[in-house]
Scaffold this motif. Structure first.
Motif, PDB file in Angstrom:
ATOM      1  N   UNK A  24     -14.229 -13.175  11.165  1.00  0.00           N
ATOM      2  CA  UNK A  24     -13.331 -12.194  11.784  1.00  0.00           C
ATOM      3  C   UNK A  24     -13.023 -11.052  10.821  1.00  0.00           C
ATOM      4  N   UNK A  25     -12.769 -11.384   9.551  1.00  0.00           N
ATOM      5  CA  UNK A  25     -12.435 -10.356   8.558  1.00  0.00           C
ATOM      6  C   UNK A  25     -13.597  -9.414   8.276  1.00  0.00           C
ATOM      7  N   UNK A  26     -14.809  -9.922   8.454  1.00  0.00           N
ATOM      8  CA  UNK A  26     -15.999  -9.121   8.175  1.00  0.00           C
ATOM      9  C   UNK A  26     -16.686  -8.625   9.447  1.00  0.00           C
ATOM     10  N   UNK A  27     -15.973  -8.735  10.569  1.00  0.00           N
ATOM     11  CA  UNK A  27     -16.462  -8.231  11.856  1.00  0.00           C
ATOM     12  C   UNK A  27     -17.836  -8.789  12.207  1.00  0.00           C
ATOM     13  N   UNK A  28     -17.999 -10.087  11.946  1.00  0.00           N
ATOM     14  CA  UNK A  28     -19.227 -10.784  12.328  1.00  0.00           C
ATOM     15  C   UNK A  28     -18.993 -11.417  13.686  1.00  0.00           C
ATOM     16  N   UNK A  29     -19.692 -10.933  14.688  1.00  0.00           N
ATOM     17  CA  UNK A  29     -19.544 -11.521  16.009  1.00  0.00           C
ATOM     18  C   UNK A  29     -20.194 -12.890  16.025  1.00  0.00           C
ATOM     19  N   UNK A  30     -19.863 -13.678  17.007  1.00  0.00           N
ATOM     20  CA  UNK A  30     -20.247 -15.087  16.972  1.00  0.00           C
ATOM     21  C   UNK A  30     -21.449 -15.426  17.851  1.00  0.00           C
ATOM     22  N   UNK A  31     -22.196 -14.408  18.282  1.00  0.00           N
ATOM     23  CA  UNK A  31     -23.324 -14.670  19.173  1.00  0.00           C
ATOM     24  C   UNK A  31     -24.434 -15.469  18.528  1.00  0.00           C
ATOM     25  N   UNK A  32     -25.246 -14.835  17.696  1.00  0.00           N
ATOM     26  CA  UNK A  32     -26.371 -15.547  17.077  1.00  0.00           C
ATOM     27  C   UNK A  32     -26.350 -15.474  15.552  1.00  0.00           C
ATOM     28  N   UNK A  33     -25.148 -15.308  14.976  1.00  0.00           N
ATOM     29  CA  UNK A  33     -24.987 -15.416  13.517  1.00  0.00           C
ATOM     30  C   UNK A  33     -24.051 -16.584  13.237  1.00  0.00           C
ATOM     31  N   UNK A  34     -24.617 -17.627  12.640  1.00  0.00           N
ATOM     32  CA  UNK A  34     -23.869 -18.855  12.385  1.00  0.00           C
ATOM     33  C   UNK A  34     -23.555 -18.980  10.895  1.00  0.00           C
ATOM     34  N   UNK A  35     -22.271 -19.037  10.554  1.00  0.00           N
ATOM     35  CA  UNK A  35     -21.833 -19.327   9.187  1.00  0.00           C
ATOM     36  C   UNK A  35     -21.651 -20.835   9.108  1.00  0.00           C
ATOM     37  N   UNK A  36     -22.364 -21.481   8.190  1.00  0.00           N
ATOM     38  CA  UNK A  36     -22.529 -22.929   8.267  1.00  0.00           C
ATOM     39  C   UNK A  36     -21.928 -23.681   7.083  1.00  0.00           C
ATOM     40  N   UNK A  37     -21.305 -24.794   7.394  1.00  0.00           N
ATOM     41  CA  UNK A  37     -20.817 -25.722   6.386  1.00  0.00           C
ATOM     42  C   UNK A  37     -21.362 -27.112   6.705  1.00  0.00           C
ATOM     43  N   UNK A  38     -21.211 -28.028   5.749  1.00  0.00           N
ATOM     44  CA  UNK A  38     -21.734 -29.378   5.964  1.00  0.00           C
ATOM     45  C   UNK A  38     -21.807 -30.135   4.661  1.00  0.00           C
ATOM     46  N   UNK A  39     -22.804 -30.977   4.514  1.00  0.00           N
ATOM     47  CA  UNK A  39     -22.990 -31.766   3.305  1.00  0.00           C
ATOM     48  C   UNK A  39     -23.562 -30.902   2.183  1.00  0.00           C
ATOM     49  N   UNK A  40     -22.902 -30.934   1.026  1.00  0.00           N
ATOM     50  CA  UNK A  40     -23.410 -30.160  -0.116  1.00  0.00           C
ATOM     51  C   UNK A  40     -24.834 -30.575  -0.464  1.00  0.00           C
ATOM     52  N   UNK A  41     -25.072 -31.867  -0.546  1.00  0.00           N
ATOM     53  CA  UNK A  41     -26.410 -32.342  -0.910  1.00  0.00           C
ATOM     54  C   UNK A  41     -27.472 -31.866   0.058  1.00  0.00           C
ATOM     55  N   UNK A  42     -27.153 -31.918   1.346  1.00  0.00           N
ATOM     56  CA  UNK A  42     -28.129 -31.499   2.365  1.00  0.00           C
ATOM     57  C   UNK A  42     -28.408 -30.006   2.285  1.00  0.00           C
ATOM     58  N   UNK A  43     -27.345 -29.205   2.104  1.00  0.00           N
ATOM     59  CA  UNK A  43     -27.513 -27.748   2.045  1.00  0.00           C
ATOM     60  C   UNK A  43     -28.295 -27.346   0.807  1.00  0.00           C
ATOM     61  N   UNK A  44     -27.965 -27.951  -0.341  1.00  0.00           N
ATOM     62  CA  UNK A  44     -28.649 -27.596  -1.585  1.00  0.00           C
ATOM     63  C   UNK A  44     -30.121 -28.015  -1.536  1.00  0.00           C
ATOM     64  N   UNK A  45     -30.382 -29.182  -0.966  1.00  0.00           N
ATOM     65  CA  UNK A  45     -31.769 -29.622  -0.846  1.00  0.00           C
ATOM     66  C   UNK A  45     -32.544 -28.692   0.080  1.00  0.00           C
ATOM     67  N   UNK A  46     -31.925 -28.313   1.191  1.00  0.00           N
ATOM     68  CA  UNK A  46     -32.561 -27.401   2.137  1.00  0.00           C
ATOM     69  C   UNK A  46     -32.874 -26.064   1.477  1.00  0.00           C
ATOM     70  N   UNK A  47     -31.907 -25.552   0.711  1.00  0.00           N
ATOM     71  CA  UNK A  47     -32.095 -24.259   0.039  1.00  0.00           C
ATOM     72  C   UNK A  47     -33.242 -24.305  -0.955  1.00  0.00           C
ATOM     73  N   UNK A  48     -33.297 -25.371  -1.734  1.00  0.00           N
ATOM     74  CA  UNK A  48     -34.239 -25.421  -2.853  1.00  0.00           C
ATOM     75  C   UNK A  48     -35.626 -25.916  -2.466  1.00  0.00           C
ATOM     76  N   UNK A  49     -35.711 -26.828  -1.521  1.00  0.00           N
ATOM     77  CA  UNK A  49     -37.021 -27.406  -1.207  1.00  0.00           C
ATOM     78  C   UNK A  49     -37.626 -26.880   0.084  1.00  0.00           C
ATOM     79  N   UNK A  50     -36.799 -26.320   0.969  1.00  0.00           N
ATOM     80  CA  UNK A  50     -37.326 -25.752   2.214  1.00  0.00           C
ATOM     81  C   UNK A  50     -37.428 -24.235   2.148  1.00  0.00           C
TER      82      UNK A  50
END
Length: 212
Positions: free
Chosen positions: A130-156
């Protein structure tokens, strides 16, 4: 003489046309060293085995987002955190300019994974959007498991400067890279999100992918 000039002019136009066509062809990236492979879409099925792995995260609307949400679509991925005061504001601002060109296009999805998911709750991500005027249609700001996100970032996504080779999952992930992924979940582009020219090129490359 006129015939010779005509033939030369025609040849030059043909060469220029070929150059423009070649410039629009995006490479495939199969390894963390980002060696480009300029091959056909058909050839990529056999010679580019690397694809983005399955994932499951929660977005700013408390909705579960998985690989099924990008199946058969072009998607753009980056990694940020809401408290970042260095590279993230510039990267997200530049990315929003690209997003604004495609926010009404259901075939293009933007995924921004938090690298501090233990702090970036759904509520924080929603406030950030909301503060950055990002509409919610097809831009997803994502949270979840740190291990899963870091593995996804580095190996995928091969997202870091060190190109994902050997970092331990406990080491903090911080990168300005934005990745362009095609409908088959293969990497087709990497961009420095802090540079406006690079995100402008990203927008052009999305358009090129849509024509494949």
């Amino acid at each position: 003489m006129y015939r010779i000039v005509f033939l030369i002019s025609s040849s030059l136009l043909l060469l220029l046309g070929c150059s423009r066509q070649n410039a629009a062809v995006l490479p495939y990236y199969n390894t963390p060293d980002f060696t480009p492979h300029f091959i056909s879409v058909a050839a990529a099925k056999d010679s580019v085995p690397h694809t983005i792995a399955n994932f499951s995260c929660i977005d700013q609307n408390d909705k579960t987002i998985t690989q099924q949400d990008v199946e058969g679509k072009i998607h753009i991925a980056n990694f940020f955190f809401t408290a970042c005061g260095s590279i993230c504001p510039k990267m997200m601002s530049n990315l929003k300019t690209t997003y604004d060109q495609y926010k009404n296009d259901p075939s293009v999805v933007f995924l921004s994974f938090s690298v501090t998911p233990w702090r970036d709750s759904v509520e924080k991500l929603k406030a950030y959007a909301e503060n950055n005027e990002i509409s919610t249609g097809n831009w997803h700001l994502l949270t979840g498991s740190k291990g899963d996100i870091y593995k996804l970032a580095r190996t995928s996504y091969f997202a870091e400067e060190d190109l994902g080779f050997s970092k331990d999952s406990s080491e903090f992930l911080h990168t300005e890279h934005i990745l362009l992924i095609d409908k088959s979940k293969r990497i087709r582009g990497i961009y420095n999100g802090t540079l406006q020219l690079e995100t402008e090129q990203l927008a052009k490359d999305i358009a090129a992918l849509k024509k494949e």
